[in-house]
Design a protein around this motif. Structure first.
Motif, PDB file in Angstrom:
ATOM      1  N   ARG A  45      30.060  10.379   8.620  1.00 41.53           N
ATOM      2  CA  ARG A  45      29.594   9.503   7.531  1.00 41.53           C
ATOM      3  C   ARG A  45      30.370   8.195   7.513  1.00 41.53           C
ATOM      4  NH1 ARG A  45      30.633   8.366   2.170  1.00 41.53           N
ATOM      5  NH2 ARG A  45      28.790   8.078   0.846  1.00 41.53           N
ATOM      6  N   ARG A  46      31.699   8.289   7.649  1.00 39.29           N
ATOM      7  CA  ARG A  46      32.521   7.077   7.624  1.00 39.29           C
ATOM      8  C   ARG A  46      32.200   6.190   8.828  1.00 39.29           C
ATOM      9  NH1 ARG A  46      37.170   6.914   4.509  1.00 39.29           N
ATOM     10  NH2 ARG A  46      38.352   5.914   6.178  1.00 39.29           N
ATOM     11  N   TRP A  47      31.913   6.804   9.949  1.00 37.97           N
ATOM     12  CA  TRP A  47      31.583   6.054  11.159  1.00 37.97           C
ATOM     13  C   TRP A  47      30.293   5.260  10.970  1.00 37.97           C
ATOM     14  CZ3 TRP A  47      34.394   6.743  15.938  1.00 37.97           C
ATOM     15  CH2 TRP A  47      33.879   5.983  16.989  1.00 37.97           C
ATOM     16  N   LEU A  48      29.294   5.913  10.303  1.00 32.79           N
ATOM     17  CA  LEU A  48      27.997   5.264  10.114  1.00 32.79           C
ATOM     18  C   LEU A  48      28.039   4.176   9.049  1.00 32.79           C
ATOM     19  CD1 LEU A  48      25.651   8.369  10.318  1.00 32.79           C
ATOM     20  CD2 LEU A  48      26.038   6.636  12.087  1.00 32.79           C
ATOM     21  N   LEU A  49      28.867   4.395   8.024  1.00 32.62           N
ATOM     22  CA  LEU A  49      28.860   3.466   6.890  1.00 32.62           C
ATOM     23  C   LEU A  49      29.846   2.317   7.054  1.00 32.62           C
ATOM     24  CD1 LEU A  49      28.571   5.914   3.858  1.00 32.62           C
ATOM     25  CD2 LEU A  49      26.763   4.579   4.954  1.00 32.62           C
ATOM     26  N   HIS A  50      30.877   2.531   7.823  1.00 34.16           N
ATOM     27  CA  HIS A  50      31.928   1.508   7.926  1.00 34.16           C
ATOM     28  C   HIS A  50      32.046   1.057   9.370  1.00 34.16           C
ATOM     29  CE1 HIS A  50      33.165   2.394   3.813  1.00 34.16           C
ATOM     30  NE2 HIS A  50      33.067   3.672   4.134  1.00 34.16           N
ATOM     31  N   HIS A  51      31.538  -0.100   9.650  1.00 33.48           N
ATOM     32  CA  HIS A  51      31.633  -0.639  10.991  1.00 33.48           C
ATOM     33  C   HIS A  51      33.007  -1.304  11.161  1.00 33.48           C
ATOM     34  CE1 HIS A  51      27.412   0.175  11.605  1.00 33.48           C
ATOM     35  NE2 HIS A  51      27.152  -0.422  10.446  1.00 33.48           N
TER      36      HIS A  51
END
Length: 365
Positions: A45-51
């Motif tokens: 989730r963090r990977w997808l939401l935070h570039h």
């Protein structure tokens, strides 16, 4: 073939053999898997939401991978019961680090790891031997004791019977319940250096002479260092898996040394891989394979033999050995442990039945 465990033992003995602890319960790896799934979901989730720079995610990914590794390790331990409890883990670590292991059980028995000197003539390195002396044992006293030798499987070491095998707790419970008399228990390292599958045999290509070491070094050392009843009638040889093969093969070929045999998850030969590594040809292989030589044996006496196998393992393999022994006039006890596989859990469950059965056959009680 017996499908269920027919012999009876007191409940405290069965409880000691069961060895249940949180480390061997199914729900522990299940919880670890849930934790790993949650961590993985958070990382994704963090990977997808935070570039941003990918390297910032490295610690999170590493943590998730570690969680999966821990879950896998706990799952393997739950199935095979490699480390039944934290005290077993502590002793495995201490022994692995070369620290002296010595402790008292709750009943007052003493367990100590000894180091036998290297034998250059037999190609054997310094070897670890764990010895259990029963409650009340006095090295200067007049009482002498029968001896149980227990051989580890492969891969394995001398520590196994007193950590994952819980031999100290099981034997304590058996003595306390008057199932067997007070005994000395010996667990040697039969790897011949490192962790190698050498099946308690002598190498024919320059390797260690483990079989000769057993009789030229180990048994004499035990009989001179401890107050033993130093004759075959008062020695039992036991083991599990490759150690079960070792117990059966050595026990049958050295009836002048061993009075009885407890073979758990035993094989009828050393395996072609191990035999080839040690330089064995076909004739050598058959000479050390009970599957081949039992049919030609002439037994000087009735030998108390206990053969046990897990229901989920290969009962037919062991039943063939039983049939061969009965054809030669022997009367081995054959037992199949319901719901058990080729694991240390099975060995813990089967071992007290075997000791009870063979000790009775030798007239120890």
């Amino acid at each position: 073939m017996r499908a269920l465990t027919p012999l009876e033992l007191p409940r405290p003995v069965l409880d000691a053999a069961a060895g249940q602890s949180p480390l061997t319960q199914w729900w522990v790896p299940a919880v670890a898997v849930v934790v790993a799934l949650i961590l993985t979901a958070v990382v994704v989730r963090r990977w997808l939401l935070h570039h941003g720079a990918p390297w910032r995610r490295v610690p999170e990914v590493a943590l998730a991978m570690l969680a999966w590794a821990v879950a896998a390790a706990l799952g393997v331990n739950s199935w095979y019961s490699i480390v039944p409890d934290l005290s077993a883990l502590q002793r495995e670590v201490e022994s692995g680090l070369g620290l002296p292991v010595s402790y008292r059980t709750a009943d007052g028995a003493h367990v100590k790891e000894h180091l036998l000197p290297a034998s250059s003539t037999l190609g054997m390195p310094e070897s670890s031997v764990w010895v259990y002396t029963p409650p009340g044992y006095d090295p200067a006293g007049g009482v002498r004791y029968p001896v149980v030798y227990l051989i580890h499987g492969d891969p394995g070491t001398s520590t196994n019977w007193f950590t994952v095998g819980r031999a100290d707790q099981v034997v304590d419970a058996m003595i306390r319940a008057h199932v067997i008399p007070k005994v000395i228990v010996v667990s040697p390292d039969v790897n011949g250096g490192g962790v190698h599958d050498r099946e308690c045999l002598n190498s024919r290509n320059g390797g260690p002479q483990i079989e000769s070491w057993l009789y030229d070094e180990l048994v004499p050392w035990v009989d001179t260092s401890f107050r033993t009843q130093a004759d075959a009638q008062h020695r039992i040889l036991g083991g599990m898996s490759s150690g079960g093969y070792c117990a059966l093969d050595q026990g049958l070929r050295h009836l002048d040394v061993w009075g009885g045999i407890v073979a758990l998850e035993a094989y009828g030969d050393p395996g072609l891989g191990a035999a080839t590594t040690m330089g064995y040809h076909l004739a050598d292989f058959e000479r050390v394979s009970p599957t081949h030589y039992i049919a030609r044996m002439e037994f000087p006496r009735k030998v108390p033999i206990f053969l046990d196998v897990g229901q989920l393992s290969d009962p037919n393999r062991v039943e063939a050995l039983v049939t061969a022994l009965r054809a030669r006039g022997q009367d081995p006890t054959f037992q199949v442990e319901a719901g058990q596989g080729h694991t240390w859990q099975m060995a813990r469950v089967g071992m007290p039945y075997g000791l009870d059965d063979v000790a009775a056959g030798l007239g120890w009680r």
